[in-house]
Design a protein around this motif. Structure first.
Motif, PDB file in Angstrom:
ATOM      1  N   UNK A 100     -59.572  56.994 -11.250  1.00 43.97           N
ATOM      2  CA  UNK A 100     -58.796  58.025 -10.953  1.00 43.97           C
ATOM      3  C   UNK A 100     -59.446  59.143 -10.184  1.00 43.97           C
ATOM      4  N   UNK A 101     -60.735  59.457 -10.602  1.00 41.01           N
ATOM      5  CA  UNK A 101     -61.415  60.686  -9.855  1.00 41.01           C
ATOM      6  C   UNK A 101     -61.571  60.066  -8.463  1.00 41.01           C
ATOM      7  N   UNK A 102     -62.009  59.002  -8.073  1.00 41.49           N
ATOM      8  CA  UNK A 102     -62.040  58.544  -6.648  1.00 41.49           C
ATOM      9  C   UNK A 102     -60.757  58.756  -6.068  1.00 41.49           C
ATOM     10  N   UNK A 103     -59.538  58.387  -6.678  1.00 39.17           N
ATOM     11  CA  UNK A 103     -58.447  58.864  -6.024  1.00 39.17           C
ATOM     12  C   UNK A 103     -58.075  60.173  -5.741  1.00 39.17           C
ATOM     13  N   UNK A 104     -58.293  60.943  -6.693  1.00 34.32           N
ATOM     14  CA  UNK A 104     -58.206  62.113  -6.771  1.00 34.32           C
ATOM     15  C   UNK A 104     -59.053  62.814  -5.557  1.00 34.32           C
ATOM     16  N   UNK A 105     -59.858  62.573  -5.480  1.00 35.51           N
ATOM     17  CA  UNK A 105     -61.178  63.095  -4.419  1.00 35.51           C
ATOM     18  C   UNK A 105     -60.453  62.758  -3.002  1.00 35.51           C
ATOM     19  N   UNK A 106     -59.632  61.743  -2.939  1.00 29.78           N
ATOM     20  CA  UNK A 106     -59.091  61.170  -1.414  1.00 29.78           C
ATOM     21  C   UNK A 106     -57.812  62.047  -1.325  1.00 29.78           C
ATOM     22  N   UNK A 107     -57.426  63.050  -2.222  1.00 30.73           N
ATOM     23  CA  UNK A 107     -56.197  63.770  -2.041  1.00 30.73           C
ATOM     24  C   UNK A 107     -56.562  65.229  -2.344  1.00 30.73           C
ATOM     25  N   UNK A 110     -63.974  66.635 -11.377  1.00 26.92           N
ATOM     26  CA  UNK A 110     -63.291  68.036 -11.556  1.00 26.92           C
ATOM     27  C   UNK A 110     -64.280  68.846 -12.220  1.00 26.92           C
ATOM     28  N   UNK A 111     -64.249  70.062 -12.410  1.00 29.61           N
ATOM     29  CA  UNK A 111     -65.042  70.846 -12.895  1.00 29.61           C
ATOM     30  C   UNK A 111     -64.534  71.394 -14.205  1.00 29.61           C
ATOM     31  N   UNK A 112     -63.217  71.046 -14.534  1.00 27.90           N
ATOM     32  CA  UNK A 112     -62.929  71.388 -15.975  1.00 27.90           C
ATOM     33  C   UNK A 112     -61.679  70.140 -16.284  1.00 27.90           C
ATOM     34  N   UNK A 113     -61.437  70.512 -17.847  1.00 30.21           N
ATOM     35  CA  UNK A 113     -60.200  69.577 -18.006  1.00 30.21           C
ATOM     36  C   UNK A 113     -59.141  70.596 -18.467  1.00 30.21           C
ATOM     37  N   UNK A 115     -66.857  78.536 -22.252  1.00 32.09           N
ATOM     38  CA  UNK A 115     -67.533  78.253 -20.957  1.00 32.09           C
ATOM     39  C   UNK A 115     -66.651  77.649 -19.669  1.00 32.09           C
ATOM     40  N   UNK A 116     -65.384  77.798 -19.938  1.00 36.46           N
ATOM     41  CA  UNK A 116     -64.537  77.192 -18.946  1.00 36.46           C
ATOM     42  C   UNK A 116     -64.674  75.776 -18.617  1.00 36.46           C
ATOM     43  N   UNK A 117     -65.260  74.935 -19.421  1.00 35.33           N
ATOM     44  CA  UNK A 117     -65.264  73.369 -19.092  1.00 35.33           C
ATOM     45  C   UNK A 117     -63.959  72.758 -19.488  1.00 35.33           C
ATOM     46  N   UNK A 118     -62.975  73.185 -20.582  1.00 29.24           N
ATOM     47  CA  UNK A 118     -61.782  72.820 -20.861  1.00 29.24           C
ATOM     48  C   UNK A 118     -60.750  74.198 -20.816  1.00 29.24           C
ATOM     49  N   UNK A 139     -56.516  69.144  -2.873  1.00 28.12           N
ATOM     50  CA  UNK A 139     -55.709  70.025  -3.095  1.00 28.12           C
ATOM     51  C   UNK A 139     -54.738  69.375  -4.167  1.00 28.12           C
ATOM     52  N   UNK A 140     -55.171  68.179  -4.723  1.00 24.76           N
ATOM     53  CA  UNK A 140     -53.970  67.702  -5.810  1.00 24.76           C
ATOM     54  C   UNK A 140     -54.455  68.157  -7.317  1.00 24.76           C
ATOM     55  N   UNK A 141     -55.758  68.594  -7.199  1.00 21.34           N
ATOM     56  CA  UNK A 141     -56.038  68.918  -8.428  1.00 21.34           C
ATOM     57  C   UNK A 141     -55.318  70.220  -9.046  1.00 21.34           C
ATOM     58  N   UNK A 142     -55.076  70.914  -8.252  1.00 18.28           N
ATOM     59  CA  UNK A 142     -54.264  72.167  -8.578  1.00 18.28           C
ATOM     60  C   UNK A 142     -52.940  72.053  -8.824  1.00 18.28           C
ATOM     61  N   UNK A 143     -52.462  70.651  -8.452  1.00 21.37           N
ATOM     62  CA  UNK A 143     -51.216  70.395  -8.820  1.00 21.37           C
ATOM     63  C   UNK A 143     -50.738  69.760 -10.142  1.00 21.37           C
ATOM     64  N   UNK A 144     -51.981  69.209 -10.759  1.00 27.23           N
ATOM     65  CA  UNK A 144     -51.668  68.208 -11.889  1.00 27.23           C
ATOM     66  C   UNK A 144     -52.453  68.874 -13.039  1.00 27.23           C
ATOM     67  N   UNK A 145     -51.948  68.350 -14.246  1.00 28.26           N
ATOM     68  CA  UNK A 145     -52.809  68.667 -15.446  1.00 28.26           C
ATOM     69  C   UNK A 145     -53.502  67.240 -15.818  1.00 28.26           C
ATOM     70  N   UNK A 146     -54.816  67.499 -16.133  1.00 28.09           N
ATOM     71  CA  UNK A 146     -55.687  66.303 -16.703  1.00 28.09           C
ATOM     72  C   UNK A 146     -56.056  66.645 -18.105  1.00 28.09           C
ATOM     73  N   UNK A 147     -56.002  65.656 -18.909  1.00 31.10           N
ATOM     74  CA  UNK A 147     -56.542  65.766 -20.225  1.00 31.10           C
ATOM     75  C   UNK A 147     -57.475  64.340 -20.570  1.00 31.10           C
TER      76      UNK A 147
END
Length: 326
Positions: free
Chosen positions: A60-67, A120-123, A150-153, A69-77
């Protein structure tokens, strides 16, 4: 970021539960899941550090890196707290078995691994996967508070916890627990039956933690339902039940789900999910499929376009349980 009303479970990404490296094809599969989810209006993705031994997060992380601006559009848990066999498990009868670890050191180490694999830098949410009897709730609570500070989550929660365990953990925390992820589906009906089978012999056999829905209704952690599609048994998958009566119940329920889908102009998947969403606690289903077609079939449920009547909701319940209510 909108709250997680419907999530895509990512346990099936990354290939098998083995030591084989993640392939480009598996990264493409993860990308296809992401694209199908976004097209269907699903923007939250559920992980755990153990899913396919970390490979689900990596793909998933590799797919995210290929897109970009996508991280700001999704929620990750993601989840932490379980050690798999071969990763610090215990020996019993010549076999290695997994165990739990919610110590501060392991929780932090697990989170750091998830962040690295997901790139990513946070969940947005970190869940404690299972209760660890050897970790004091106060110690775990301080750890979770620190990770938020700490801003990690952004937020924290639990999975497979009872209301009493939630209350005890919450008592030592400043951050609210926002989620309790539990098995809920039309097949795993303990989530609703635990409340109506009180004072019956049948109720003693229900394993769902009684009071979790009431806790959510009172402002406690929202229930997220893992296994929400019931492995597709009511939406197209042939029954695998070995008991003839159980198989007949599944087939009868699947026929009724299909009929309701036709009446509502939607898909069987959205009917099954709408049955969960109809409860006042507003259960948030976790859709555990990597099929883009099945993810697309959940679009109406994601948009809240399916509204079952009381009669329809109860009919599905009684049909699936194969007998009358007490």
């Amino acid at each position: 970021m909108r709250r997680a009303d419907l999530l895509v479970g990512c346990m099936g990404l990354g290939g098998g539960w083995d030591a084989e490296p993640v392939t480009d094809e598996q990264v493409e599969q993860a990308g296809a899941v992401v694209e199908a989810a976004l097209a269907a209006g699903l923007t939250w993705f559920d992980h755990a550090d153990i899913y396919t031994r970390g490979k689900a997060e990596e793909a998933f992380g590799r797919a995210l890196a290929e897109r970009p601006g996508l991280r700001e559009r999704i929620g990750l848990q993601s989840k932490c707290g379980i050690l798999l066999p071969g990763e610090g498990g215990v020996m019993c009868s010549g076999e290695t078995h997994g165990r739990y670890d919610s110590s501060p050191e392991h929780v932090r180490r697990s989170l750091e691994g998830s962040l690295a694999r997901l790139r990513t830098d946070h969940l947005d949410v970190l869940l404690v996967h299972r209760p660890d009897p050897l970790t004091h709730p106060g110690e775990l609570g301080r750890t979770l508070d620190a990770l938020v500070a700490e801003g990690l989550v952004r937020q924290v929660g639990v999975s497979n916890h009872s209301p009493a365990q939630v209350d005890r953990l919450q008592a030592g925390m400043s951050e609210p627990l926002v989620v309790n992820q539990l098995e809920t589906s039309l097949a795993a009906r303990g989530w609703v039956e635990s409340g109506v089978l009180v004072n019956t012999d049948e109720g003693a056999r229900v394993g769902f933690p009684h009071g979790a829905l009431e806790q959510a209704l009172a402002g406690g952690p929202r229930v997220q339902g893992w296994g929400a599609l019931a492995q597709g048994r009511y939406s197209g998958r042939a029954s695998s039940a070995t008991d003839p009566l159980e198989a007949a119940r599944e087939e009868q329920t699947a026929r009724r789900v299909a009929a309701l889908a036709a009446e509502h102009g939607t898909t069987p998947e959205s009917i099954v999910l709408a049955w969960l969403q109809r409860h006042p606690a507003r259960v948030a289903p976790v859709v555990g499929t990597t099929s883009p077609q099945r993810i697309a079939a959940c679009a109406d449920a994601a948009a809240g376009r399916v509204h079952l009547s009381r009669a329809e909701w109860y009919e599905l319940w009684v049909t699936a349980r194969g007998g009358p209510l007490p």
